[in-house]
Each structure stands twice: as structure tokens, then as C-alpha cells.
Design an enzyme around this catalytic site. Structure first.
Site, PDB file in Angstrom:
ATOM      1  N   GLY A 110       0.818  -1.219   0.000  1.00 48.36           N
ATOM      2  CA  GLY A 110       0.000   0.000   0.000  1.00 48.36           C
ATOM      3  C   GLY A 110       0.845   1.260   0.000  1.00 48.36           C
ATOM      4  N   TYR A 111       1.897   1.242   0.807  1.00 48.45           N
ATOM      5  CA  TYR A 111       2.808   2.389   0.912  1.00 48.45           C
ATOM      6  C   TYR A 111       3.468   2.671  -0.434  1.00 48.45           C
ATOM      7  CZ  TYR A 111       6.822   5.146   2.611  1.00 48.45           C
ATOM      8  OH  TYR A 111       7.771   6.118   2.816  1.00 48.45           O
TER       9      TYR A 111
END
Length: 244
Positions: free
Chosen positions: A149-150
Site C-alpha cells: 500500500g505504501y
């Protein structure tokens, strides 16, 4: 002389994420120079000249409209010299993680929502020749299998930065969009979560604050669309553009 005088004049800056570790330092440092500084965050920053409280919601359009309206009300016809988007956060997890969806949602809210709103605010409220900074990440120049996600969120921020530098992006004439791509920032939260780490490879917040100050006042400002890697080794920090 004129340049020196210009560098010393009081500026107007909007700090998006103004209550985070880096945002708070930016507010303190620029207020100490008698600049007018507005903070945009989910909590108030009492040290700022003005604070806009972002309402937590699961709707991007709701949040974007709320912040855009409140900033418009606060600034009116006044323009700002810089919009510093220093909002963000970190969450790990690979594609198999149970927390994948939750963490992706959080990363998109903290990085993509804030960067997109900041970019739109720049088209409305940034002076000609002004500065917009976005918070990227050096790790996201490559694959990030352990923090899906990052990496996705930061990769989107990098792409946004490059788009804003293009023709007809909506940015004011002469304004620059620049992303800073640190490795690890030396924040109290990071020290607490990684007490055994080598802090000499972490970037001091003051370094970024001074870098922003230089760019706002026109000193050593990279060209618009630049992705500037921020790498600290044995306590020494260097800025290096990322090339593709």
C-alpha cells in the site's frame, strides 16, 4: 541586494499535515521567521497563524470539498508563496497480508488524498513562481513487496508530481511542483518503533525544513517535476534527483 531583500521578506505558507512531526517543525521554523503559516490537519496546530481542521471521512470527495472550501474562505484572494504537503504515514504488509486492504486504504488517505487536495489548492491559491512540495519515498522508485500500500501510494505521488510539471497541468505560471523522496526521517515515532536502528542514516527534520526554506526563497530550487532523493549517510544528508 534585491535578491537578499526578497529572501528576507515575510512569506505566506500553507502546511498540509501541519501537526505531524515534519509539519510541526515547518510551522515552528517559519513562524519564528515571522512568516504567516496556515496548518491543515486532522487536529489544530496552535502555533500556526491559522488552522484548518480536516474532517475524517471515508469519502474522498467529501474531504476534498471540505478542505478546498475552508482554505478558500481563509485565504480569499490572497495567494501563498508555498504549499508544503508533508502529510503521510507508513504501513507495511505484502499482498497476502490480512491487513492489506485496511493498510492500502490508510496509505491512500494519508498520501494520495492529501497530495491531490494540495495540488488543487496550488492551482487556486499559489502565487506565480510559487512552490508546491509533495512527500514521496525513495523506496517507491522500486518495487516494495513488503509494503504494498505504501509503495503504491508513494508511486502515485511521484507520478502526480511529474504530471503537475507538464504543460497545461493547471499550475500557476512559473510555479514548481517538487517531490522529496526520503529514506527514513528522524522522528520521535520512528525512534520509538525502531530503537535499534542506525539513526545516523536517518534524515533530521531540520534539514528538510531548511531545504524547503531555500526552495521557497528561490535558492537551489530544482526544476518542476523533480523527484529529489534525500539520503543521509553517517549524519551527512545529500539531495540527488532521481532519473528514469
Amino acid at each position: 541586494m534585491a535578491a537578499a531583500a526578497a529572501a528576507g521578506e515575510a512569506r505566506r505558507v500553507l502546511v498540509y499535515g501541519g501537526r505531524g512531526a515534519l509539519g510541526s517543525r515547518c510551522v515552528q521554523a517559519f513562524r519564528a521567521r515571522n512568516w504567516w503559516v496556515a496548518s491543515v490537519d486532522v487536529v489544530e496546530n496552535e502555533e500556526a497563524s491559522a488552522s484548518i481542521i480536516v474532517k475524517m471521512t471515508d469519502s474522498f470527495t467529501e474531504q476534498a470539498d471540505q478542505v478546498t472550501a475552508e482554505v478558500g474562505k481563509l485565504l480569499g484572494e490572497e495567494k501563498v508563496d508555498a504549499i508544503l504537503c508533508v502529510a503521510g504515514g507508513w504501513a507495511g504488509g505484502n499482498a497476502k497480508s490480512k491487513s492489506l486492504f485496511k493498510n492500502c486504504d490508510l496509505m491512500w488517505k494519508q498520501s494520495i488524498w492529501t497530495s491531490t487536495i494540495s495540488s488543487h489548492l496550488a492551482t487556486k491559491h499559489l502565487k506565480e513562481g510559487g512552490l508546491l512540495t509533495l512527500a514521496g519515498a525513495k523506496a517507491a522508485l522500486d518495487g516494495t513487496p513488503g509494503m504494498i500500500g505504501y509503495g503504491m501510494a508513494k508511486g502515485a505521488v511521484h507520478q502526480l508530481c511529474q504530471s503537475l510539471a507538464g504543460k497545461n497541468s493547471g499550475m500557476p505560471p512559473g510555479a514548481a511542483a517538487i517531490a522529496v523522496l526520503p529514506v527514513t526521517l528522524d522522528t520521535p515515532m520512528n525512534r520509538k518503533s525502531m530503537p535499534e536502528a542506525d539513526f545516523s542514516s536517518w534524515t533530521p527534520l531540520e534539514f528538510l525544513v531548511e531545504t524547503f526554506h531555500d526552495w521557497i526563497t528561490g535558492k537551489n530550487r530544482p526544476s518542476s517535476g523533480s523527484l529529489i532523493q534525500v539520503v543521509t549517510t553517517e549524519g551527512r544528508t545529500e539531495l540527488t534527483p532521481a532519473y528514469f
